[in-house]
Write an enzyme that holds these catalytic residues in place. Structure first.
Site, short mmCIF file in Angstrom:
data_model
loop_
_atom_site.label_atom_id
_atom_site.label_comp_id
_atom_site.label_asym_id
_atom_site.label_seq_id
_atom_site.Cartn_x
_atom_site.Cartn_y
_atom_site.Cartn_z
N LYS A 274 38.09 5.37 39.95
CA LYS A 274 36.75 6.19 40.33
C LYS A 274 35.62 5.72 40.28
O LYS A 274 34.96 4.91 39.52
CB LYS A 274 36.89 7.31 39.15
N ASP A 279 26.88 10.94 38.86
CA ASP A 279 27.28 12.01 38.66
C ASP A 279 26.12 13.02 37.95
O ASP A 279 26.00 13.03 36.74
CB ASP A 279 28.33 11.99 37.74
N LYS A 286 24.78 18.88 34.84
CA LYS A 286 24.55 18.26 33.71
C LYS A 286 23.20 18.54 33.08
O LYS A 286 22.12 18.72 33.75
CB LYS A 286 24.84 16.59 33.62
N ASP A 297 29.09 5.94 36.55
CA ASP A 297 30.13 6.66 36.65
C ASP A 297 31.06 5.95 37.78
O ASP A 297 32.32 6.78 38.21
CB ASP A 297 29.92 8.09 37.00
N ASP A 356 31.55 19.49 37.60
CA ASP A 356 31.44 18.39 37.01
C ASP A 356 32.81 17.72 36.55
O ASP A 356 32.69 16.38 36.05
CB ASP A 356 30.47 18.78 35.60
N GLU A 358 34.89 16.04 38.34
CA GLU A 358 34.84 15.58 39.85
C GLU A 358 35.58 14.33 39.95
O GLU A 358 36.33 14.06 40.92
CB GLU A 358 33.71 15.40 40.38
N ARG A 360 38.61 13.36 38.45
CA ARG A 360 39.86 13.65 38.68
C ARG A 360 40.26 13.93 40.06
O ARG A 360 41.46 13.94 40.43
CB ARG A 360 40.36 14.96 37.49
N1 BES Z 1 31.69 11.20 34.28
C1 BES Z 1 31.77 12.27 33.40
C2 BES Z 1 32.47 11.93 32.12
C3 BES Z 1 31.83 10.82 31.43
C4 BES Z 1 30.95 11.27 30.07
C5 BES Z 1 31.47 9.51 31.39
C6 BES Z 1 30.33 10.59 29.26
C7 BES Z 1 30.48 8.70 30.85
C8 BES Z 1 30.04 9.06 29.67
C9 BES Z 1 32.72 13.08 34.11
O1 BES Z 1 32.67 13.24 35.47
C10 BES Z 1 32.42 14.64 33.34
O2 BES Z 1 31.39 15.29 33.81
N2 BES Z 1 33.52 15.24 32.75
C11 BES Z 1 33.16 16.33 32.06
C12 BES Z 1 34.49 17.30 32.30
C13 BES Z 1 34.32 18.52 31.88
C14 BES Z 1 33.53 19.29 32.79
C15 BES Z 1 35.85 19.24 32.00
C16 BES Z 1 33.06 16.18 30.43
O3 BES Z 1 33.78 15.16 30.15
O4 BES Z 1 32.46 16.93 30.15
ZN ZN Z 2 32.06 11.97 36.26
MN MN Z 3 31.28 14.88 35.66
#
Ligand code: BES
Ligand code: ZN
Ligand code: MN
Length: 506
Positions: A274, A279, A286, A297, A356, A358, A360
């Protein structure tokens, strides 16, 4: 940093600083209290004599990462002697030694010392293993993330030369030399990854990342193809494109191929990364607080590029292809919206509940593409979920595996590499959460078990190909400096992945 081997008697070595490990051998058992509580990992009598006083003063306890610097040590040719504590002798291993080497580098470079000699512990680990761990740890410790400080050049404090002192001359010099080179390749690749991750998103766009991969590949003589939006659409990567469509910055699909002569054709490893270069969350944006960190990210993709660098230089006989999906995740008039349905490359439809989620999406198509290229085993690495940080904190990365045999191989490699990771489950019961009213699956569900949900989602795209997923969201960035490593990008998973690939060598 220059590295060289020496089999000199430690006390006879002329150096700015001689570094020796001390271990804590204290016993709870009162009857054993007559044994020395702290021991020096060198049989050189002059070294032992030089440290005798400071050890018997109880100033040195051998506690992990404790450092004691002595000037003009009597009986030694070295200008200084640094004792680094390795913790309990019973649990000491190459993993601790790696961190001690990093600790020595960080301690000495902050004192304007530019070169030193590290004595490989004599009893605690085998010489080749110890030597390699020291090289790896030293390079990792030498990394400085302060790229854009205008006084960087004046302040650039780095170690220029490292001598590694191996006890006696009973060793196979060639084997030691190659252990040193291997350690250097792996650690420089880890720092290469950290360089990419450290860059802010305005200086590490998908296009720039593709260029960096190409340049690296040319340097090490590996095939690298990079594609843009046209190819992504042509391959019908609807999930990847759904994320990329919202950004003015073009996405990049990066493919690195390592196909050595003599590799078994039954095995073809696929490494999928990834690489979301920033992000924002997209339309499901966010909060501002901490958003600046979302430049990292792309760490999963950067890790795979670094792994390929190491592989191309170490030359194991195993076929490996890396697929890196690089894009920004932005809100805009062109961005995908919650409720949208995207058709992934595999043909499966996805209802976008949260833009968010994204990572996956880009990985789904990356995994399908790696399968289409003929990969027989897949590993992905991604800063995928905040939920893995809730589960495992900043200490362990999450491992998910669809195949126990493949997991065992990975776990062995991981142990060798000395990186902290923990397996999380993928039971079928979790699958219910993927259900959508309108499509084959949703991209996000309930908060609970969020890291597992994301892995279950990916599993739909790995299909029946044995697959491992590494969620490095909590471990790709050091929130605090440690004695052995700076705050910032860690390069986690690279060493385990390199070991893992080598394990398939035919
Ligand atoms: N890039 C983030 C995950 C992340 C969080 C990376 C903290 C590094 C530090 C990912 O794309 C994300 O935003 N995930 C969300 C998923 C949710 C919306 C289902 C999350 O983990 O909040
Ligand atoms: Zn992300
Ligand atoms: Mn995200």
């Amino acid at each position: 940093m220059n590295t060289n081997l020496s089999s000199s008697v430690p006390s006879q070595l002329e150096t700015d600083c001689l570094v020796v490990v001390v271990l804590d051998r204290s016993e709870k058992d009162q009857s054993k209290k007559d044994k020395p509580a702290v021991t020096v990992e060198s049989s050189d009598d002059a070294v032992r004599e030089a440290v005798k006083d400071v050890i018997s003063s109880a100033e040195v306890t051998g506690k992990a990462f404790e450092t004691t610097l002595l000037h003009r040590p009597a009986g030694l040719k070295a200008k200084r002697l640094l004792l680094v504590g390795g913790g309990k002798a019973k649990t000491f291993s190459a993993a601790e030694l790696r961190k001690l080497a990093g600790t020595a580098v960080r301690t000495l470079k902050s004192k304007s010392i530019r070169s030193f000699a590290f004595v490989v512990p004599e009893t605690a680990v085998p010489a080749g293993q110890g030597l390699r761990a020291i090289v790896e740890g030293a390079f990792v410790g030498n990394f400085d993330p302060g790229y854009y400080k205008s006084d960087r050049n004046e302040k650039d404090q780095k170690i220029d030369a490292l001598t590694i002192v191996v006890h006696g001359d009973a060793h196979d010099a060639k084997a030691l030399e190659s252990a040193m080179q291997a350690g250097r390749i792996v650690a420089e690749s880890q720092n290469f990854t950290r360089d990419l991750v450290n860059e802010p998103s305005n200086r590490m766009t998908p296009t720039i990342m593709a260029e960096r991969a190409k340049k690296m590949a040319a340097e090490v003589g590996m095939n690298c193809e990079t594609y843009g939006a046209d190819k992504i659409k042509q391959l019908k990567m609807g999930a990847f494109w759904g994320v990329a469509q919202g950004s003015d910055e073009p996405p990049a699909l990066i493919v690195l191929r390592y196909d050595p002569v003599g590799a078994a054709d039954k095995i073809h490893l696929g490494l999928v990364g990834k690489a979301v270069t920033f992000d924002t969350g997209g339309i499901s944006i966010k909060p501002a607080d901490g958003m600046e960190k979302m430049k990292y990210d792309m760490a999963g993709g950067a890790t795979m590029i670094g792994v390929m660098r190491a592989i191309a230089l170490l030359k194991p006989k195993v076929k490996v292809t890396a697929v890196i999906c690089a894009t920004e995740n932005m809100p805009s008039g062109k961005a995908q919206k919650p409720g949208d349905v995207q058709i992934a490359m595999s043909g499966k439809s996805i209802e976008i509940i949260n833009t968010d989620a994204e990572g996956r999406l880009v990985l789904a198509d990356g995994l399908s593409y790696a399968r289409q290229l003929g990969c027989t085993h897949l590993v992905d690495a991604a800063t995928l979920t905040g939920a893995v940080v809730v589960a495992l904190g900043y200490v362990n990365a999450g491992i998910f595996a669809s195949d126990d045999q493949m997991y065992e191989r990975f776990a062995n490699a991981n142990k060798q590499a000395g990186e902290k990771m923990w397996r999380l489950p993928l039971d079928d019961e979790y699958k219910d959460n993927l259900k959508s009213n309108i499509a084959d699956m949703v991209n996000a569900g309930s908060r609970w078990g969020g890291a597992i949900f994301a892995a279950m989602f990916l599993k739909e795209f790995a299909e029946d190909t044995p697959w491992i997923h590494l969620d490095i969201a909590g471990t790709a960035w050091m929130e605090e400096a440690k004695p052995w490593i700076a705050k910032g990008p860690s390069g986690i998973a690279l060493r385990s992945l390199v070991e893992f690939v080598k394990g398939w060598e035919s």
